[in-house]
Design an enzyme around this catalytic site. Structure first.
Site, short mmCIF file in Angstrom:
data_model
loop_
_atom_site.label_atom_id
_atom_site.label_comp_id
_atom_site.label_asym_id
_atom_site.label_seq_id
_atom_site.Cartn_x
_atom_site.Cartn_y
_atom_site.Cartn_z
N SER A 1 0.84 -1.16 0.20
CA SER A 1 0.01 -0.10 -0.21
C SER A 1 0.94 1.14 -0.32
CB SER A 1 -1.11 0.22 1.29
OG SER A 1 -2.06 0.32 1.33
N ASP B 1 -9.70 -5.04 -3.89
CA ASP B 1 -8.77 -3.89 -3.12
C ASP B 1 -9.75 -3.38 -3.89
OD1 ASP B 1 -5.60 -3.00 -2.17
OD2 ASP B 1 -7.63 -2.44 -1.57
N HIS C 1 -7.39 -5.38 0.22
CA HIS C 1 -6.37 -4.84 0.83
C HIS C 1 -5.04 -5.13 1.04
CE1 HIS C 1 -4.24 -0.91 -0.03
NE2 HIS C 1 -4.07 -1.11 0.83
#
Ligand SMILES: CSCC[C@H](NC=O)C(=O)N[C@@H](CO)C(=O)O
Length: 726
Positions: free
Chosen positions: A580, A668, A700
């Site tokens: 991320s 995600d 995610h």
């Protein structure tokens, strides 16, 4: 030769992962007392990856403890697998227990039941669908989830999805006019209306409402804020608790308008604390306007209500304040405010960094509470006296690691402890009140820790230096955790540089499966809590927005170069990985320092903040981290997109030569998979070796058991391949 090496490393990684994946994590713990007050029972709920079944298995354990003169574990129960339990909460007297059960039929449709158990058997079992008054009961999702016994043990308070009207096609044959038209006729043409939900990992959560279940009557009353409670606002409700005497409910209400922003990892959504008087059904706001609040808790004597609060919008996680509401007068007092570290680094109390208080958190003095809070690269137990407004670390000489408070009752604390080489285990402590009105504690281990051999760790403190000290916040220190294999070999281990995501989060000295696994595979791992991380003062967090892509990149690179300079690692055997925002930093690091990293791995990386703006569930993050003040009516202009692009890894992709493996969660909603595709195409266009793994059904974190296992072995295989090549 190279192929054999890769095959051997891959096979070794499979064996190591299978061994470590058995380490369970503790999700809940409860201290209870039988009639014989010298006997204490500790019940704990655990979760463990089951690779063969490709699911997380939940199980319970019990410890039977004598506390005559000191705490002694008399017996331990065997682990018992818990099938289909969503909630399991004991009543205040300990005589009853409610279990919310979710059962999937072969056709995979889910049925929920409310079960009431006494100490001998199941007294009641209610099919939730038969109530026909709300949708699914919410689980313990950390934001809305609620299941509370009233003091009278006659009612239950929970949160469920609001009942949706039936819908039908415009072309559905109308019922005969004389037939019984149901009180709620189906809405025609509404089948395809978009129902907004609360984002990543909350896809089936659109409109949670409060429900009061009458156990005797087996009926439920829905407290729908728009109808029952004289409020114009269409609210999503959660984190509800009974007021003293069960006369009302205190809950957190989130506005559904103008649109919902993703909730997970973002406890700064605009909401408020409300009080419903169940008799008059009037609803009043308790907390300040335009703030974000969470985790309301009454003192045992019911005289004070405390809750956590921080500013709305802004950094997605930040320093929390502890607010006290005097229940009689409803007057508000700030007990713990924002904390700024400045040049003191992380030595002094950095502020509260926690999503919630433990369900039971009070000492018997009705004024001291205990909670876990991130403190630099650790998690400590802190005590807060709401009368003197003093904060103290409960165990000054505690081992460095992660201490998680599970339950506090009768001046006993149940906690779990873990560190990078030790999976979590339980400790039971007895509080001792000191003369200065703070507490010390005497701990007893309830289990022998299963320490993983061959792993050591240390926390390093860094100060920006040289070129990297050119920003306005170079006085702020930051930390890293170096986890190293303790092998006898004199060959310097390869180094994995690992920046965490967020960016406003922290990587702490916890037991982390991937980190322990990489270490057992012979890698050292440098976990960097760059400026902007939580646990290091509010000024550190506030230093980063508008400076992502430079300040955070410089901090990670600075820490890596400092550690390598110590001579324990070969500067030609350094790789980088992150997820991320950690993937965002990975892209920046290989773009801004193209010859430094031999290989890179990104999990759901934020690649181009400008192109992500329209598809992420948290568009506010794109504005805030690019240094643009956010409100929900803002629309991005050309200059905003330019700023977002300027701060993105895509800006440097033309300079990348490092081979990159990208891992994507196909569903995600936080960082849409197209971000990874955009980077993959740019690498291929520049003839850079790129490999992309797409995990269907994963969001995610990419944390489904099979995907997580596959990703780990692929990471080791990727690093081995590129560290073996000349
Ligand atoms: C638009 S997504 C921005 C990155 C994301 N921030 C908040 O969700 C992120 O880095 N998330 C972390 C967890 O905070 C992660 O590791 O997934």
């Amino acid at each position: 030769m190279e192929t054999d090496k890769i095959e051997e490393a891959t096979s070794n990684a499979v064996d190591i992962y299978k061994g470590l994946a058995c380490s369970p994590s503790v999700t809940r713990g409860e201290i209870s007392f039988g009639d014989n007050t010298s006997l204490t029972t500790v019940t704990s709920i655990w979760s463990q990856r089951d690779i063969e079944r490709s699911e997380n298995v939940k199980f319970s354990r019990s410890h039977y403890i004598s506390q005559e003169n000191h705490i002694e574990v008399l017996a331990r129960s065997a682990p018992t697998e818990l099938k289909s339990e969503v909630w399991n909460v004991q009543s205040p007297s300990g005589k009853l227990r409610v279990i919310i059960r979710s059962v999937k039929s072969d056709k995979q449709d889910e049925k929920q039941y409310i079960e009431i158990w006494n100490t001998q058997n199941k007294e009641k079992n209610i099919d939730v669908k038969s109530l026909d008054i709300h949708g699914k009961i919410y689980d313990q999702d950390g934001h809305f989830g609620t299941l509370q016994w009233s003091k009278s043990e006659k009612f239950l308070l929970y949160v469920a999805e609001k009942k949706q009207p039936k819908t039908e096609s415009f072309f559905e044959k109308k019922p005969e006019s004389n037939s019984d038209s149901s009180k709620d006729p189906p809405l025609r043409g509404e089948e395809h209306v978009f129902r907004e939900m609360w984002g990543e990992q909350f896809v089936d959560k659109c409109h949670p409402v409060l429900c009061v279940f009458d156990i005797e009557a087996a009926t439920t009353r829905v407290l729908d804020t728009t109808k029952v409670l004289n409020t114009e606002m269409d609210m999503s409700a959660g984190q509800a608790i009974w007021t003293p005497g069960d006369s009302g409910v205190v809950f957190v209400g989130w506005t559904n308008e103008p649109f919902k922003l993703g909730l997970i990892y973002c406890p700064q959504r605009r909401n408020a604390l409300y009080h419903i008087d169940l008799e008059s059904t009037t609803c009043t706001q308790l907390s300040e306007k335009d703030k974000s609040v969470r985790s309301p808790r009454f003192t045992p004597d019911g005289k004070k209500l405390v809750y956590l609060q921080n500013a709305t919008y802004g950094p997605h996680m930040t320093c929390a304040n502890l607010i006290e509401c005097d229940w009689a007068s409803k007057n508000l007092t700030t007990i713990v405010g924002d904390c700024f570290q400045g040049e003191d680094g992380i030595s002094k109390f950095p502020g509260i960094y926690s999503l919630e208080f433990p369900t039971r958190c009070w000492a018997t003095d009705n004024k001291t509470l205990f909670m876990s809070s991130t403190w630099g690269s650790k998690v400590d137990i802190i005590s807060i006296n709401i009368e003197t407004k003093t904060v103290a670390k409960l165990n000054e000489d505690a081992e460095v690691g992660v201490w998680t408070v599970l339950d506090v009752t009768r001046d006993m604390i149940l906690a779990s402890y873990a560190n990078p080489s030790t999976p979590p285990y339980l400790r039971l402590g007895v509080l001792n009140l000191k003369e200065d009105a703070t507490y010390s504690i005497t701990w007893t281990q309830l289990d022998t820790p299963s320490r993983i051999s061959g792993i050591k760790y240390k926390i390093n403190t860094h100060t920006p230096t040289g070129e990297k000290a050119k920003d306005h916040f170079s006085n702020l220190k930051y930390e890293s955790i170096l986890v190293t294999p303790t092998s006898e070999s004199n060959v310097k281990p390869p180094l994995v540089v690992y920046p965490h995501g967020g960016p406003h989060s922290a990587i702490v000295c916890d037991f982390m499966l991937y980190i322990a696994g990489l270490c057992k595979c012979g890698y050292a791992v440098l976990l960097v809590n760059y400026r902007g991380s939580t646990g290091a003062g509010k000024d550190s967090i506030d230093s980063l927005p508008g400076n992502v892509g430079t300040q955070d990149v410089n901090d990670v690179q600075g820490a890596a170069e400092e550690i390598i300079k110590d001579g324990n690692f070969d500067k030609n055997r350094v790789v980088v990985m992150g997820g991320s925002h950690g993937g965002f930093l990975t892209g920046h690091l290989i773009g801004q320092h193209p010859k430094f990293y031999r290989a890179a791995v990104m999990r759901n990386p934020a690649i181009n903040v400008a192109s992500m703006l329209g598809s992420t569930d948290i568009p506010d993050w794109c504005f805030v981290e690019a240094g643009i003040e956010y409100n929900q009516s803002i629309l991005a202009g050309v200059e905003d997109y330019k700023k977002m692009w300027e701060r993105s890894p895509i800006k440097y992709v033309k300079d990348v030569t490092t081979p990159v493996m990208i891992m994507l969660g196909a569903i995600d909603l936080r960082v849409p998979p197209k971000q990874g595709h955009e980077y993959y195409r740019a690498l291929k266009a520049n003839n850079v070796e790129a490999r992309m793994l797409v995990y269907e059904g994963n969001c995610h974190p990419i944390n489904k058991v099979d995907a997580e296992a596959d990703a780990f072995v692929n990471i080791v295989k990727w690093f081995t391949k590129h560290l073996s090549s000349p």
